[in-house]
Design an enzyme around this catalytic site. Structure first.
Site, PDB file in Angstrom:
ATOM      1  N   PHE B  17       0.854  -1.191   0.000  1.00  0.00           N
ATOM      2  CA  PHE B  17       0.000   0.000   0.000  1.00  0.00           C
ATOM      3  C   PHE B  17       0.888   1.238   0.000  1.00  0.00           C
ATOM      4  O   PHE B  17       2.040   1.185   0.422  1.00  0.00           O
ATOM      5  CB  PHE B  17      -0.906   0.010   1.228  1.00  0.00           C
ATOM      6  CG  PHE B  17      -1.791  -1.202   1.310  1.00  0.00           C
ATOM      7  CD1 PHE B  17      -2.965  -1.268   0.583  1.00  0.00           C
ATOM      8  CD2 PHE B  17      -1.425  -2.286   2.084  1.00  0.00           C
ATOM      9  CE1 PHE B  17      -3.764  -2.397   0.628  1.00  0.00           C
ATOM     10  CE2 PHE B  17      -2.218  -3.424   2.144  1.00  0.00           C
ATOM     11  CZ  PHE B  17      -3.390  -3.473   1.416  1.00  0.00           C
ATOM     12  N   CYS B  18       0.329   2.353  -0.426  1.00  0.00           N
ATOM     13  CA  CYS B  18       1.049   3.610  -0.483  1.00  0.00           C
ATOM     14  C   CYS B  18       1.657   3.915   0.902  1.00  0.00           C
ATOM     15  O   CYS B  18       0.939   3.794   1.896  1.00  0.00           O
ATOM     16  CB  CYS B  18       0.071   4.710  -0.873  1.00  0.00           C
ATOM     17  SG  CYS B  18       0.878   6.225  -1.322  1.00  0.00           S
ATOM     18  N   PRO B  19       2.915   4.239   1.067  1.00  0.00           N
ATOM     19  CA  PRO B  19       3.892   4.572   0.038  1.00  0.00           C
ATOM     20  C   PRO B  19       4.813   3.410  -0.363  1.00  0.00           C
ATOM     21  O   PRO B  19       5.877   3.640  -0.915  1.00  0.00           O
ATOM     22  CB  PRO B  19       4.712   5.649   0.733  1.00  0.00           C
ATOM     23  CG  PRO B  19       4.784   5.166   2.150  1.00  0.00           C
ATOM     24  CD  PRO B  19       3.471   4.480   2.419  1.00  0.00           C
ATOM     25  N   ASP B  44      -2.118   0.509  -5.892  1.00  0.00           N
ATOM     26  CA  ASP B  44      -2.589   1.527  -4.959  1.00  0.00           C
ATOM     27  C   ASP B  44      -2.797   2.846  -5.713  1.00  0.00           C
ATOM     28  O   ASP B  44      -1.884   3.327  -6.398  1.00  0.00           O
ATOM     29  CB  ASP B  44      -1.559   1.705  -3.839  1.00  0.00           C
ATOM     30  CG  ASP B  44      -2.082   2.584  -2.721  1.00  0.00           C
ATOM     31  OD1 ASP B  44      -2.178   2.091  -1.586  1.00  0.00           O
ATOM     32  OD2 ASP B  44      -2.400   3.771  -2.972  1.00  0.00           O
TER      33      ASP B  44
END
Lengths: 393, 80
Positions: B17-19, B44
């Site tokens: 998931f981000c980042p 994402d």
């Protein structure tokens, strides 16, 4: 101990390891022979370390002996693991002993590699262990004394490398530093900078909006996409991979985190030394009898005590069901949903509350910074030692 | 479209998931050689915003952004 019992070996006497040990010791006492190996004599409560920088109290209450917090049916060895043989299912200890296992839970956390970023060791202060806090307290004291001359100085809060333990910890460091400088009446002559390696102050967009709003209100200068490359001690400058430079007078920085050395060379880790696991079962897919939780695991979720706590409960229940014969190790349930909980200090007397998982952002009410959350954070230590570690909460 | 360049390394960060995808890219570029192309895969939504911004800020070159079924491939040339 019965020879027929399943051998469950837990490596690490921190939050995750202790919770798994307690749940298995209590709920699978007839089926499992549980051993926990820790190279530390004490469990160390880390969640309020940023706060402890700013009080002058002893850090003794952060520790409790591992033996005291682990169920009596669990064998606790205060030893150092030097290697893991995943094929023969055993670990070797520094003392020369070899311990076999049927199921292994790796919960040995991260270690700090102060040499990984040039200049870190010589220039940066941190709050990630007892020594770091004591040194930082002294440096802060000197900074306040020097600040009486009225000259403008820079305090920089940053992150040396990713990933690191507790993504909110440096934010808390910045917020509390801001309040501390006001209390010491040197805020007006101190520029406070926050260096973030990503595009915002925090990774979850919904929460980031609230954090950045607070940064603006408190006049904390946010520098995004700042991935620390080198700290030039001679010039007191931090240089980023992106080509930016920031001057500092006092540098508070999260140290570089790495996986544990004994895992090097094993087929279960990624390039940085974190154990590869399925993000929902926490099980290594090539060696299904191996689980990893907490900071040691390569998971797309915060390395934090609360994540380790939820991961430990998920892993323990899977192992309890396996040793009781409810299902085979190849059929463990997807019991971890990315759950993490953080009480985020937004000053020395207020906090926010973030509770989120892989699919859900923190709840709206948690963004309201208030005194109640601060009291939870302040007294959570008691809940930790007498509640969370038991696995009952 | 026929690709007339070689990708040095591909990072599959679709489970992240981000980042996370951006960090995978940064890690590879940091260790990598100038002029080589590094590719990261992400599903994402935050990557669409963050990765081009970071590439721009770090003065590297975005060679291509390729939309696949349910994920995006970012190809970045290390320029310095």
């Amino acid at each position: 101990m019965s020879k027929n019992k399943t051998k469950v070996l837990i490596l690490g006497g921190g939050t995750g390891g202790v919770i798994v040990a307690n749940l298995l010791g209590r709920k699978a006492k007839k089926q499992a022979e549980v051993t926990l190996i820790s190279n530390q004599e004490n469990v160390f409560y880390e969640a309020d370390l940023p706060y402890r920088v700013f009080d002058k109290k002893s850090l003794d209450s952060q520790f409790k002996p591992v033996r005291k917090v682990v169920n009596k049916r669990v064998t606790v060895l205060n030893e150092e693991v030097i290697s893991l043989d995943v094929e023969n299912q055993s670990v070797s200890l520094k003392s020369g002993a070899s311990i076999p296992y049927d199921y292994l839970v790796i919960a040995t956390g991260a270690h700090y590699d102060y040499d990984a970023v040039p200049g870190f060791k010589e220039s940066a202060y941190h709050f990630y262990n007892e020594e770091g806090i004591i040194e930082l307290r002294k440096a802060l004291n000197d900074f306040v004394e020097n600040g009486k001359d009225g000259k403008v100085r820079n305090v920089v809060v940053g992150i040396a490398d990713l990933p690191f333990k507790c993504p909110v910890a440096p934010l808390e460091g910045a917020f509390m530093m801001e309040h501390f400088l006001r209390r010491k009446k040197i805020r007006k002559t101190t520029n406070l900078h926050y260096l973030s390696p990503i595009g915002g102050a925090f990774s979850i967009e919904q929460a980031n909006v609230h954090i950045e709003k607070k940064f603006k209100k408190k006049n904390i200068n946010l520098h995004t996409f700042f991935n620390t490359e080198t700290i030039h001690t001679d010039r007191k400058i931090i240089e980023s991979l992106e080509g930016d430079e920031i001057e500092y007078d006092l540098l508070l920085m999260v140290p570089p985190h790495r996986g544990q050395d004994y895992l090097n060379g094993t087929p279960i880790i990624d390039e940085s030394g974190w154990v590869n696991v399925n993000i929902k079962t926490l099980q290594n897919e090539d060696y299904p009898n191996i689980f990893a939780i907490g900071d040691a695991a390569n998971l797309p979720v915060s390395k934090a005590g609360s994540s380790a706590h939820y991961q430990a409960i998920a892993t323990a229940h899977n192992l309890i069901d396996v040793v009781k014969g409810k299902f085979d190790i190849s059929q463990v349930k997807e019991r971890y949903d990315g759950h993490a909980t953080c009480l985020v200090m937004t000053s020395l007397t207020s906090a926010m509350f973030f509770d989120f998982n892989y699919n859900r952002a923190p709840f709206g009410l948690g963004y309201i910074s208030n005194r109640l959350f601060y009291y939870f954070k302040k007294y959570q230590r008691f809940l930790y030692f007498y509640g969370f570690l038991s696995g009952r909460m | 479209m026929i690709q007339d360049y070689t990708v040095e390394k591909v990072m599959d960060a679709r489970n992240s998931f981000c980042p996370g995808p951006l960090m995978e890219l940064i890690k590879s570029i940091k260790k990598g050689e100038v002029d080589k192309i590094y590719e990261v895969w992400s599903k994402d939504g935050g990557s669409i915003r963050d990765i081009p911004k970071w590439v721009d800020k770090a003065k590297h070159e975005m060679v291509a952004v390729i939309e696949e079924n349910g994920y995006t491939r970012f190809q970045v040339r290390k320029t310095r």
